[in-house]
Design a protein around this motif. Structure first.
Motif, PDB file in Angstrom:
ATOM      1  N   UNK A 833       0.391 -10.940 -10.234  1.00 46.15           N
ATOM      2  CA  UNK A 833       0.245  -9.462 -10.447  1.00 46.15           C
ATOM      3  C   UNK A 833       0.372  -8.767  -9.131  1.00 46.15           C
ATOM      4  N   UNK A 834       0.809  -9.604  -8.303  1.00 46.82           N
ATOM      5  CA  UNK A 834       1.092  -9.012  -6.781  1.00 46.82           C
ATOM      6  C   UNK A 834       2.346  -9.280  -6.339  1.00 46.82           C
ATOM      7  N   UNK A 835       2.932  -8.331  -5.484  1.00 51.63           N
ATOM      8  CA  UNK A 835       4.160  -8.436  -4.802  1.00 51.63           C
ATOM      9  C   UNK A 835       3.894  -8.178  -3.313  1.00 51.63           C
ATOM     10  N   UNK A 836       4.840  -8.851  -2.486  1.00 50.99           N
ATOM     11  CA  UNK A 836       4.434  -8.723  -0.832  1.00 50.99           C
ATOM     12  C   UNK A 836       5.800  -8.206  -0.360  1.00 50.99           C
ATOM     13  N   UNK A 837       5.186  -7.417   0.614  1.00 52.51           N
ATOM     14  CA  UNK A 837       6.440  -6.435   1.500  1.00 52.51           C
ATOM     15  C   UNK A 837       6.145  -6.833   3.006  1.00 52.51           C
ATOM     16  N   UNK A 838       7.421  -7.067   3.693  1.00 49.93           N
ATOM     17  CA  UNK A 838       7.159  -7.006   4.904  1.00 49.93           C
ATOM     18  C   UNK A 838       7.648  -5.731   5.581  1.00 49.93           C
ATOM     19  N   UNK A 839       6.843  -4.882   6.507  1.00 47.88           N
ATOM     20  CA  UNK A 839       7.365  -3.485   6.763  1.00 47.88           C
ATOM     21  C   UNK A 839       8.013  -3.717   8.016  1.00 47.88           C
ATOM     22  N   UNK A 840       7.299  -4.343   9.116  1.00 42.77           N
ATOM     23  CA  UNK A 840       7.982  -4.354  10.601  1.00 42.77           C
ATOM     24  C   UNK A 840       7.717  -6.093  10.849  1.00 42.77           C
ATOM     25  N   UNK A 841       8.453  -6.459  11.586  1.00 47.22           N
ATOM     26  CA  UNK A 841       8.152  -7.814  12.206  1.00 47.22           C
ATOM     27  C   UNK A 841       6.755  -8.070  12.657  1.00 47.22           C
ATOM     28  N   UNK A 842       6.163  -7.130  13.525  1.00 46.89           N
ATOM     29  CA  UNK A 842       4.866  -7.106  14.157  1.00 46.89           C
ATOM     30  C   UNK A 842       3.685  -6.771  13.132  1.00 46.89           C
ATOM     31  N   UNK A 843       3.951  -6.115  11.963  1.00 44.98           N
ATOM     32  CA  UNK A 843       2.706  -5.984  11.175  1.00 44.98           C
ATOM     33  C   UNK A 843       2.503  -6.820  10.084  1.00 44.98           C
ATOM     34  N   UNK A 844       1.427  -6.878   9.608  1.00 42.84           N
ATOM     35  CA  UNK A 844       1.094  -7.984   8.626  1.00 42.84           C
ATOM     36  C   UNK A 844       1.550  -7.607   7.329  1.00 42.84           C
ATOM     37  N   UNK A 845       1.829  -8.599   6.549  1.00 45.06           N
ATOM     38  CA  UNK A 845       2.454  -8.345   5.071  1.00 45.06           C
ATOM     39  C   UNK A 845       1.623  -7.558   4.315  1.00 45.06           C
ATOM     40  N   UNK A 846       2.187  -6.554   3.660  1.00 44.96           N
ATOM     41  CA  UNK A 846       1.477  -5.609   2.797  1.00 44.96           C
ATOM     42  C   UNK A 846       1.587  -6.226   1.279  1.00 44.96           C
ATOM     43  N   UNK A 847       0.291  -6.292   0.652  1.00 43.65           N
ATOM     44  CA  UNK A 847       0.312  -6.798  -0.666  1.00 43.65           C
ATOM     45  C   UNK A 847       0.201  -5.740  -1.556  1.00 43.65           C
ATOM     46  N   UNK A 848       1.081  -5.681  -2.688  1.00 35.28           N
ATOM     47  CA  UNK A 848       1.475  -4.405  -3.531  1.00 35.28           C
ATOM     48  C   UNK A 848       0.779  -4.774  -5.105  1.00 35.28           C
ATOM     49  N   UNK A 849       0.018  -4.141  -5.587  1.00 31.68           N
ATOM     50  CA  UNK A 849      -0.453  -4.295  -6.915  1.00 31.68           C
ATOM     51  C   UNK A 849       0.853  -4.161  -8.040  1.00 31.68           C
ATOM     52  N   UNK A 850       1.137  -5.158  -8.949  1.00 34.03           N
ATOM     53  CA  UNK A 850       2.166  -4.920  -9.832  1.00 34.03           C
ATOM     54  C   UNK A 850       1.309  -4.571 -11.281  1.00 34.03           C
ATOM     55  N   UNK A 851       1.576  -3.328 -11.743  1.00 32.46           N
ATOM     56  CA  UNK A 851       1.032  -2.742 -12.831  1.00 32.46           C
ATOM     57  C   UNK A 851       1.723  -2.917 -14.276  1.00 32.46           C
ATOM     58  N   UNK A 852       1.023  -3.056 -15.420  1.00 33.86           N
ATOM     59  CA  UNK A 852       1.547  -3.265 -16.473  1.00 33.86           C
ATOM     60  C   UNK A 852       2.095  -1.897 -16.957  1.00 33.86           C
ATOM     61  N   UNK A 853       3.371  -1.883 -17.630  1.00 36.26           N
ATOM     62  CA  UNK A 853       3.812  -0.746 -18.165  1.00 36.26           C
ATOM     63  C   UNK A 853       4.000   0.547 -17.207  1.00 36.26           C
ATOM     64  N   UNK A 854       4.394   0.174 -16.005  1.00 41.22           N
ATOM     65  CA  UNK A 854       4.597   1.286 -15.234  1.00 41.22           C
ATOM     66  C   UNK A 854       5.852   1.879 -15.260  1.00 41.22           C
ATOM     67  N   UNK A 855       5.791   3.215 -15.100  1.00 41.74           N
ATOM     68  CA  UNK A 855       7.230   3.893 -15.051  1.00 41.74           C
ATOM     69  C   UNK A 855       7.345   4.847 -14.113  1.00 41.74           C
TER      70      UNK A 855
END
Length: 1090
Positions: A833-855
């Motif tokens: 239920x989560x995906x992860x994004x790299x923003x910048x090489x120096x910043x921490x990984x951002x966790x993003x919630x994946x929602x059911x039935x998103x549009x």
């Protein structure tokens, strides 16, 4: 004054009468004498002359007529050890070596023996009348203390020691305490508990005092006698009322006491007798450990012998009986229809209607229970401990006291106010506690209303004690984050002291503590802790110590406030740090000034570092040359292409010119440009926090601060005189006068025309910067928190990463206690239920919630439920795979598949009610297969037990299987039984197989042959625990039949049935839930909640 002569053996004791001019003495001459000392009182204080005084002294020594024997009491057969007067009546009590206690009465003319109290087994050492109760207390060398009823003259109670003889007794002049001395020490004790029985109902307090039920109204402070509650004269020791329970609607009172080993009396208070309290009514009585009202006209009585509660009506008739879940020794009210049952080591809230345990808590032995006004919280008081819990007994906090806890009540704010032997104290919801005031004598709190504590003392008097609630209301406001209240309390009240400052610091409110503090060091520490640089600078100036400036620099650097860092380093003359600061902030001008300062200070290493930071090659070569490192200077010049200098140095070096390495490419060593040059880090402009804005002028002189604030800006560069116009422009800030003169006298540097600027002013904040202090924006609510708040579905809690609440939900809904099989599924749900994004090489990984039935069209502010990796359709696929494995005879593989379906079902979420029914149906299907396959796997293991093999094969045929699998099971059972010569049973299976119309002709043929063989001989070689005529289900743990009508227990999740002995064990079919536990049922769809 006088010598009383008359006894002819040792006098063992003598004492004055409390009111009259009498003395009583006891002697080993077997008599008790009463002396009249009235003449002593009348005796003149100073005779007129010496001759008279002399004759006076003679008469004193040789027995004058001041004290005369009034009575001689004879009756003891041995020496008398003790005699004492009654405090009010004309009675004397004596104890002697003849093991008897004698009671004597006297009048104006004579004294005579009234009675003898027999019972002691050895010499009576001491005896007296109790001042408050109508009893006589005596002790003896027989190692006992005895209490006698002075009216009936019978023994009431005996207290014994193992090895110590008693010698002396005394009573406290004011408190209800007695002390007794024995061979190895002394004991202090009381004969009866002094806590009055009482019950609070709204504005009224019902309590028992002196054989009367009384009513006290808190609002009017009016105290009235209601009804007499016990026949006078029947009071034995410790038989008084212990507890009182009141039903306001019926005006009924239950009084419990220890009479007959525990009994109760029920009184209905007549409405018209209020205030008169003279009509004696006959109470309804009964025996029971404790009794409390549980509804308007129902009360519960504890019957300890059978550990059950009898619910009775107001006519004292039993309406209902309930067995308690724990071995209770007392019951308390816990809301309508509920009881709090106390056992030795725990308390339990029990619902009498549903006979369910609503909550349980491990505790030490609980004495008293106090509910909050809204019945949401409960305080459990034991001897030295207070436990605060919710109404379902979820533990909030525990408080330990060193001296005894006596009573308590909740105030209107939800703070628990309690008394110990000598203090009134408070306990906040988070467990913080403190003293409100001290007490002269112990009291029992009945109610707390704002700043008044109402209580009963040990004499049954009502007291209203005024308290100062400021401290605990302040702490509560902080705890509940009601900062407006905190503000007004800081402004209006005298809340200060080290304890309050330490508390604020410990709880993470240093900015609030700042407003109480005058001491500069404490202010400095608090300012650093709360990140308030302005106050820290002001305090550092006042203190002006090196380590304070250093700590200020560290904090300012953390906040990115370069101006203050620079100022702090300058104050401590910390040149290395200052140079490095200029390097990282890209302040080249200041760096070159630092180079000149290092020159003036003759600091070669500092010069070299600054030249290195600046990337100034010529300067570096010059420094190396001056320091005598000619080879290094030559290499530096040669590598950087300064050929003219290199040639000059080579000439100086002659034959010692160092060779440069071959084939190496060199790179220029110049510091990288900083990302941000100069000033302070950019700060968010936000409104001041509640404590900054509203309290700026508290505790400090406001005018001072305003003047300071109007001057300059923190972010501005320091006002240092321009370098071009004046070499070494900064030296003023670092050189003392003496140093400069020394340097000049040496004449090594040409600095005669140097004008030193005055010491730098402190950088200050502008008024604009002041009014918008940086406060971090408040973070929004995390998505996983939104998911868990909205949902009661365990799968969604697991997806949010809240495994704890997910497990609690599953435990409540399905009785699951073994979460080991679910652990990997929880992880899958959370990761899925989560995906992860790299923003910048120096910043921490951002966790993003994946929602059911998103549009894309959905609103960004509305959060949907989490996407889940397990779908119902996947389970249907697994079910088909399980069927295929069963058909192929791969039983262990099939069992693994079916079990994985059972383990996934608790974490499935479906949309519609129809799908919910399908999920429940799937549980039943899979459970039958798991049970059947487990029996089949077991059958293959017991090869050496043919009877058990036949039974297991037979039970397999009674599982609810698909038709092809049922045919195979029947064929299997028929074959096994036929081989074991159990022809009758085999024929039954053959008959059932033929009824299914088998598609395989070979199977049908075999079945017909078995039937024919069996008809010739319808017998069984060995008896089986199997009766196909009687319907049954199979126990999932022991694999034995449970026939219709027999008792059984079931698994709350998979509904498998078990024999009663398996209750409380882990279900062997699903391997998740506890057999026989209470559960609300499967919750797998939002539609069930709606």
């Amino acid at each position: 004054m006088s010598v009383l002569t008359g006894h002819n053996h040792y006098v063992m004791c003598a004492s004055f009468h409390p009111k009259e001019d009498l003395v009583v003495s006891a002697s080993l001459d077997q008599t008790v004498r009463v002396w009249d000392i009235g003449a002593l009182r009348k005796k003149t204080s100073s005779p007129a002359d010496d001759i008279l005084r002399l004759s006076q002294m003679n008469t004193d020594f040789f027995g004058g007529v001041d004290a005369v024997v009034k009575y001689v009491l004879e009756g003891h057969d041995r020496g008398v050890n003790w005699a004492s007067f009654h405090p009010t009546l004309p009675l004397i009590v004596s104890g002697a070596d003849d093991r008897q206690v004698k009671l004597w009465r006297m009048n104006d003319t004579k004294a005579w023996e009234v009675d003898t109290l027999r019972g002691h087994m050895n010499n009576v050492s001491c005896v007296f009348f109790h001042a408050r109760q109508d009893v006589i207390v005596s002790n003896s060398e027989d190692k006992s203390i005895r209490v006698w009823d002075a009216t009936k003259r019978t023994g009431i109670q005996t207290f014994r020691r193992e090895h110590d003889r008693f010698w002396i007794l005394t009573a406290h002049p004011e408190m209800n305490l007695l002390a007794a001395g024995h061979d190895s020490g002394m004991i202090v004790f009381k004969l009866e508990r002094e806590r009055p029985a009482f019950s609070v109902s709204g504005d009224s307090l019902y309590y028992v005092k002196d054989r009367f039920l009384r009513l006290y109204e808190f609002s009017t402070q009016k105290d009235t006698q209601v009804i007499p509650i016990r026949r006078p004269g029947s009071a034995a020791l410790n038989q008084g009322p212990r507890t009182l329970s009141y039903s306001p609607t019926e005006n009924a009172v239950l009084i419990c006491s220890d009479v007959d080993g525990g009994s109760y009396e029920l009184y209905i208070v007549p409405k018209d007798s209020m205030g008169r309290g003279d009509t004696v009514q006959d109470a309804k009585r009964g025996v029971g450990g404790s009794a409390v009202f549980v509804a308007r006209n129902r009360f519960a009585v504890l019957e300890k012998s059978s550990n059950q509660v009898l619910v009775k009506n107001l006519k004292n008739e039993i309406v209902k009986k309930s067995v308690l879940p724990v071995a209770a020794d007392a019951i308390f009210y816990a809301g309508t229809g509920n009881l709090l049952c106390r056992a030795e080591d725990r308390v339990v809230v029990f619902d009498l209607q549903q006979r369910l345990v609503l909550g349980e808590l491990q505790t030490s032995f609980i004495r008293y229970v106090v509910w909050s006004n809204d019945m949401e919280n409960i305080a459990l008081l034991s001897k030295h401990t207070i436990i605060i819990a919710s109404k379902k007994l979820e533990h909030r906090c525990t408080l330990h006291e060193t001296i005894r806890v006596k009573s308590g009540a909740w105030d209107d704010n939800g703070v628990f106010i309690y008394t110990t032997l000598n203090h009134i104290k408070y306990c906040l919801p988070n467990g913080d506690n403190g003293i409100i005031r001290t007490l002269e004598v112990p009291v029992y709190i009945t109610k707390v209303s704002q700043n008044t504590v109402y209580c009963l003392d040990r004499d049954g008097k009502n007291l209203a004690v005024a308290i100062d609630a400021t401290e605990y209301v302040f702490k509560l406001s902080l705890l509940k984050k009601r900062f407006d209240q905190v503000m007004s309390m800081i402004r209006s009240s005298e809340l200060c002291g080290q304890a309050m400052i330490a508390y604020l610091q410990q709880k993470g409110f240093p900015e609030v503590a700042l407003h109480f503090v005058k001491d500069e060091r404490t202010r400095f520490n608090l300012a650093l802790e709360s990140g308030n640089i302005q106050i820290a600078v002001a305090s550092a100036k006042e203190i002006d110590k090196k380590d304070h400036w250093y700590r200020l620099g560290v904090e300012a650097l953390r906040q990115g406030n370069a101006g203050i860092v620079e100022y702090a380093y300058q104050r401590t003359k910390n040149f290395e740090r200052l140079s490095f600061l200029y390097l990282v902030t890209g302040n080249i001008d200041k760096l070159s000034k630092m180079l000149k300062i290092a020159e003036v200070k003759n600091d070669v290493m500092g010069q070299f570092h600054n030249a290195l930071y600046l990337g100034d090659i010529r300067e570096r070569v010059k420094i190396l040359e001056n320091a005598g490192h000619l080879p290094l200077a030559y290499i530096t010049a040669a590598v950087h292409g300064l050929h003219d200098i290199a040639e000059r140095l080579a000439a100086d070096l002659g034959d010692n010119v160092p060779s440069l390495p071959e084939g190496k490419s060199h790179s220029l060593l110049i510091p990288p440009s900083p990302i941000m040059c100069g000033g302070d880090w950019p700060l968010l402009r936000v409104m001041k926090g509640i404590f900054e804005g509203g309290l700026d002028n508290v505790g400090r002189n406001a005018q001072e601060e305003d003047e300071e604030a109007a001057d300059a800006d923190w972010g501005e560069d320091l006002d240092i005189v321009d370098v071009e116009n004046m070499q070494n422009g900064d030296i003023g800030m670092v050189l003392e006068d003496g140093e400069v003169h020394e340097e000049n006298e040496e004449g090594g540097w040409d600095l005669e025309d140097l004008e030193l600027p005055p010491e730098l002013d402190t950088p200050k904040t502008s008024s604009h910067a002041r009014s918008s202090v940086f406060i971090a924006p408040t973070p929004g609510m995390p998505v996983n928190q939104i998911w868990t708040q909205r949902s009661s579905l365990a799968a969604e809690h697991a997806a949010a990463g809240n495994f704890d609440t997910a497990m609690r939900l599953l435990s409540r809904q399905l009785g699951i206690s073994n979460f080991a099989p679910l652990k990997p599924l929880f992880f899958d749900l959370h990761m899925g239920s989560h995906t992860y994004l790299r923003a910048l090489s120096s910043s921490p990984v951002i966790s993003v919630a994946v929602e059911r039935g998103w549009s894309e069209s959905s609103s960004p502010n509305v959060r949907g439920p989490p996407a889940l990796v397990f779908k119902f359709s996947q389970l249907e696929e697994k079910l088909k795979a399980g069927y295929r494995a069963t058909t192929a005879g791969k039983f262990t593989e099939a069992l693994r598949i079916f079990l994985s379906i059972l383990h996934t079902i608790p974490l499935i979420v479906v949309e519609s009610r129809r799908e919910v029914d399908e999920v429940k149906e799937l549980i039943i299907i899979v459970k039958e297969y798991v049970l059947g396959l487990q029996m089949e796997v077991k059958r293959r293991e017991v090869k050496d037990d043919p009877v058990r093999q036949q039974e297991l094969a037979a039970y397999f045929t009674h599982c609810n299987l698909q038709l092809p699998h049922l045919r195979l099971a029947l064929l299997n059972a028929m074959t096994v039984c036929y081989k074991a010569r159990n022809l009758n049973t085999a024929a039954n299976f053959a008959r059932r197989l033929l009824e299914t119309n088998p598609t395989n002709e070979n199977h049908a043929k075999t079945a017909r042959q078995v039937l024919q063989a069996a008809e010739r001989n319808m017998t069984d070689a060995s008896p089986l625990n199997y009766d196909f005529r009687n319907p049954f289900v199979v126990c999932g743990a022991t694999y034995v039949p449970i026939y219709r009508g027999q008792k059984d227990v079931s698994c709350p999740f998979c509904s498998s049935r078990f024999v009663p002995s398996q209750e409380g064990q882990l279900c062997t079919v699903c391997d998740l839930a506890v057999i026989g536990s209470d559960a609300s049922g499967l919750l797998c769809s939002p539609s069930q909640i709606r």
